[in-house]
Structures are given as C-alpha cells and as structure tokens.
Design a protein around this motif. Structure first.
Motif, mmCIF file in Angstrom:
data_model
loop_
_atom_site.group_PDB
_atom_site.id
_atom_site.type_symbol
_atom_site.label_atom_id
_atom_site.label_comp_id
_atom_site.label_asym_id
_atom_site.label_seq_id
_atom_site.Cartn_x
_atom_site.Cartn_y
_atom_site.Cartn_z
ATOM 1 N N ASP A 152 -10.912 85.173 138.239
ATOM 2 C CA ASP A 152 -9.704 84.838 138.994
ATOM 3 C C ASP A 152 -9.118 86.045 139.713
ATOM 4 O O ASP A 152 -8.257 85.889 140.582
ATOM 5 C CB ASP A 152 -8.640 84.217 138.078
ATOM 6 C CG ASP A 152 -8.205 85.162 136.961
ATOM 7 O OD1 ASP A 152 -9.084 85.764 136.325
ATOM 8 O OD2 ASP A 152 -6.986 85.278 136.732
ATOM 9 N N ARG A 176 -13.129 81.155 141.717
ATOM 10 C CA ARG A 176 -11.883 81.773 141.253
ATOM 11 C C ARG A 176 -11.454 81.314 139.873
ATOM 12 O O ARG A 176 -10.563 81.899 139.265
ATOM 13 C CB ARG A 176 -10.771 81.501 142.253
ATOM 14 C CG ARG A 176 -10.954 82.216 143.589
ATOM 15 C CD ARG A 176 -10.025 81.689 144.650
ATOM 16 N NE ARG A 176 -10.393 80.331 145.023
ATOM 17 C CZ ARG A 176 -9.824 79.634 146.001
ATOM 18 N NH1 ARG A 176 -8.832 80.175 146.679
ATOM 19 N NH2 ARG A 176 -10.229 78.419 146.278
ATOM 20 N N ASP A 177 -12.064 80.265 139.342
ATOM 21 C CA ASP A 177 -11.747 79.786 137.998
ATOM 22 C C ASP A 177 -12.880 78.895 137.507
ATOM 23 O O ASP A 177 -13.829 78.595 138.249
ATOM 24 C CB ASP A 177 -10.412 79.030 137.973
ATOM 25 C CG ASP A 177 -10.371 77.877 138.969
ATOM 26 O OD1 ASP A 177 -11.295 77.036 138.950
ATOM 27 O OD2 ASP A 177 -9.416 77.814 139.767
ATOM 28 N N THR A 195 -19.248 85.413 134.163
ATOM 29 C CA THR A 195 -17.901 84.852 134.175
ATOM 30 C C THR A 195 -16.894 85.673 133.368
ATOM 31 O O THR A 195 -17.247 86.346 132.398
ATOM 32 C CB THR A 195 -17.910 83.404 133.641
ATOM 33 O OG1 THR A 195 -16.583 82.851 133.687
ATOM 34 C CG2 THR A 195 -18.412 83.342 132.205
ATOM 35 N N MET A 199 -8.807 82.764 132.572
ATOM 36 C CA MET A 199 -8.650 82.256 133.934
ATOM 37 C C MET A 199 -7.789 80.994 133.915
ATOM 38 O O MET A 199 -7.744 80.290 132.904
ATOM 39 C CB MET A 199 -10.026 81.916 134.537
ATOM 40 C CG MET A 199 -10.976 83.079 134.674
ATOM 41 S SD MET A 199 -12.568 82.587 135.393
ATOM 42 C CE MET A 199 -13.262 81.579 134.057
ATOM 43 N N PRO A 200 -7.107 80.692 135.029
ATOM 44 C CA PRO A 200 -6.320 79.454 135.101
ATOM 45 C C PRO A 200 -7.228 78.240 135.276
ATOM 46 O O PRO A 200 -8.433 78.375 135.467
ATOM 47 C CB PRO A 200 -5.461 79.683 136.352
ATOM 48 C CG PRO A 200 -6.305 80.576 137.208
ATOM 49 C CD PRO A 200 -7.013 81.490 136.256
ATOM 50 N N GLU A 201 -6.645 77.052 135.218
ATOM 51 C CA GLU A 201 -7.353 75.784 135.428
ATOM 52 C C GLU A 201 -8.361 75.503 134.310
ATOM 53 O O GLU A 201 -8.236 74.553 133.561
ATOM 54 C CB GLU A 201 -8.057 75.752 136.788
ATOM 55 C CG GLU A 201 -7.114 75.794 137.986
ATOM 56 C CD GLU A 201 -6.305 74.512 138.133
ATOM 57 O OE1 GLU A 201 -6.758 73.450 137.652
ATOM 58 O OE2 GLU A 201 -5.212 74.585 138.724
ATOM 59 N N ASP A 203 -10.685 78.022 131.547
ATOM 60 C CA ASP A 203 -11.048 79.393 131.184
ATOM 61 C C ASP A 203 -12.548 79.512 130.903
ATOM 62 O O ASP A 203 -13.302 78.532 130.986
ATOM 63 C CB ASP A 203 -10.210 79.899 130.006
ATOM 64 C CG ASP A 203 -10.453 79.121 128.714
ATOM 65 O OD1 ASP A 203 -11.527 78.499 128.571
ATOM 66 O OD2 ASP A 203 -9.573 79.157 127.832
#
Length: 265
Positions: A152, A176-177, A195, A199-201, A203
């Motif tokens: 992210d 980005r996520d 990865t 992270m948002p949304e 992880d």
C-alpha cells in the motif's frame, strides 16, 4: 565485496551533533570510506542534491529543520535523487517513527551506538543496491518471470520494484492492497507474489488465505512476504496459511535475491 569497492562510495552524512559527526565519520573511515561530506540539516542535504548525486545518504532521525522521515520522503519524491541509497542511524525505537523509514526503502536502520559489523553490513547492502547483479535460476529465465508486487506504500512499491528490476526481473504488476492483488491474480499468471502484510481493504494474511484457497488457479505459486511486522503471533499465523518465506523491512538486496533463488529453483 572488497574494501576497495566500499571506498568508492560517495557518502553524505546528515548529523546535527558535532560529536556524533566525528564518531560516525571515524567509523565510516574505519570501514573503508575515504571521504565523507557532512551537513547539519536536512535542508542543506536537499540543497546539495540539486547540484550532485551522492551514492549514499546517512542521516540521523532528528534534525534541526526536519526528521529523517521528512528527509527520505523528499529524496524519494525527487526523480533525480530517488535511487540514492539511504541509511538511518538513530536511538529511536518507537515503531511509529521507524515504520515510515522502512516503508520508504531505507537500506538499513542502525542503532546508536552501532558496531563496525552492523555498519559494514549496511555499506555492503548499499553497494549491492547500487551495483546489482542478475540472479541465475536453474529452470527459469529471470527476464521472463512474472511477478505480482503488493504494497500500500508507493515508496515501498517503487523501492522493491527497483530491487527486482536490478536482479533482472522485468515483468512486474503492482497492486495497492490485497483486494486489488487478488483480482490481478485471478486474471493473470504469476511465477511469484511479493506482498506486504499490513494493508487496507485486505491485508497480507487474508490475501495468502484467498490465494491458497483458490481452487481454480495455481495456488502453489510462491509467496514472499516483505514486512516490518514484529508481532510474533501474527507472523506465526502468516506461516500457517502457507506463505513461502518472510523477509523483514528493511532488507538487504542480497537477501531477497537469495530467497527468490530458493523459491523458484
């Protein structure tokens, strides 16, 4: 890498304390660095960057006009100086202040005081970052590898992408996520997934679970997690769901090369 190679590094030291500048400079010279340019503020360093591009910037966390976080962010925003290697030297231990340094692609974070061995390792990592060598895979042409990179942090994505490009990997798709990464995974073929964890949304843990549980795709794809997560319970949970390897941020470029060779060979 030889002492002669380390001696070729053009180093700028950003340190407001005169005493600390002397101590760190002496350590650098003992490690083989022949010349060190010292400045006291982040503003001075940024001014120098408009005229010249050093190989390596070593900075304290707390400067008179900004923090080490502010400085590395300004460096990473500038396309001309973006690829400059960066090392932080600080007695700071609070993850709140160190996390942005890790995410921005610092080569190393050294404590105060640091040992000559710790400094030597960081300098060698800087050399490897600046003068990379492609990896050699027994059953793959590294230039044909398809990698999915998930993070992210824009700074972190750019830094890791640079490291992957340096070792010969050209085909890299970024997300980005975890949610965006899962959509890409389901639509394209990848030889390797790199990865982040936090992270948002969705992880990194949820992403690995989703990939390993996807029956319609190749769920055995190697997954390398590059993270600054320190919670051992969370790390143990990641290992249980099927991550192939875990690498700490900041990492040495040689470490990610070694893991990719292990995972793909």
């Amino acid at each position: 890498m030889s002492l002669n190679e380390i001696a070729t590094l053009d180093v700028f030291l950003v340190e407001p304390s005169h005493t600390q500048r002397i101590i760190i400079t002496q350590h650098l010279q003992a490690a083989g660095i022949e010349a060190v340019t010292c400045v006291s503020t982040g503003g001075e360093m940024l001014k120098y960057l408009k005229q010249a591009k050093p190989d390596l910037i070593i900075s304290s966390m707390y400067l008179p006009d900004m923090t080490g976080v502010d400085l590395i962010h300004e460096i990473r925003k500038d396309s001309e100086s973006y690829d400059t290697a960066f090392i932080l030297i600080s007695s700071e231990t609070n993850i709140k202040y160190l996390e942005p340094i890790r995410q921005a692609g610092a080569i190393a974070i050294l404590p105060k005081p640091f040992s000559l061995q710790e400094l030597d390792t960081a300098l060698r990592a800087s050399l490897d970052y600046l003068n990379p060598a492609k990896i050699d895979l027994a059953h793959f042409d590294v230039e044909d590898l398809h990698v999915l990179l998930v993070d992210d942090s824009e700074f972190s994505r750019k830094y890791i992408r640079r490291v992957l490009n340096n070792i010969g990997i050209e085909y890299i798709r970024c997300a980005r996520d975890g949610k965006e990464a899962l959509q890409l995974f389901q639509a394209h073929y990848f030889d390797l997934i790199v990865t982040d964890y936090n992270m948002p949304e969705m992880d990194g843990l949820q992403l690995v679970k989703a990939i390993r549980g996807d029956c319609q795709h190749i769920s055995s794809v190697p997954i390398l997690m590059v993270t600054s997560e320190q919670n051992q319970n969370r790390l143990a949970a990641i290992e249980k769901v099927g991550v192939s390897a875990i690498l700490d941020k900041p990492f040495e470029p040689t470490a990610i090369k070694r893991l990719i060779v292990q995972l793909l060979s």
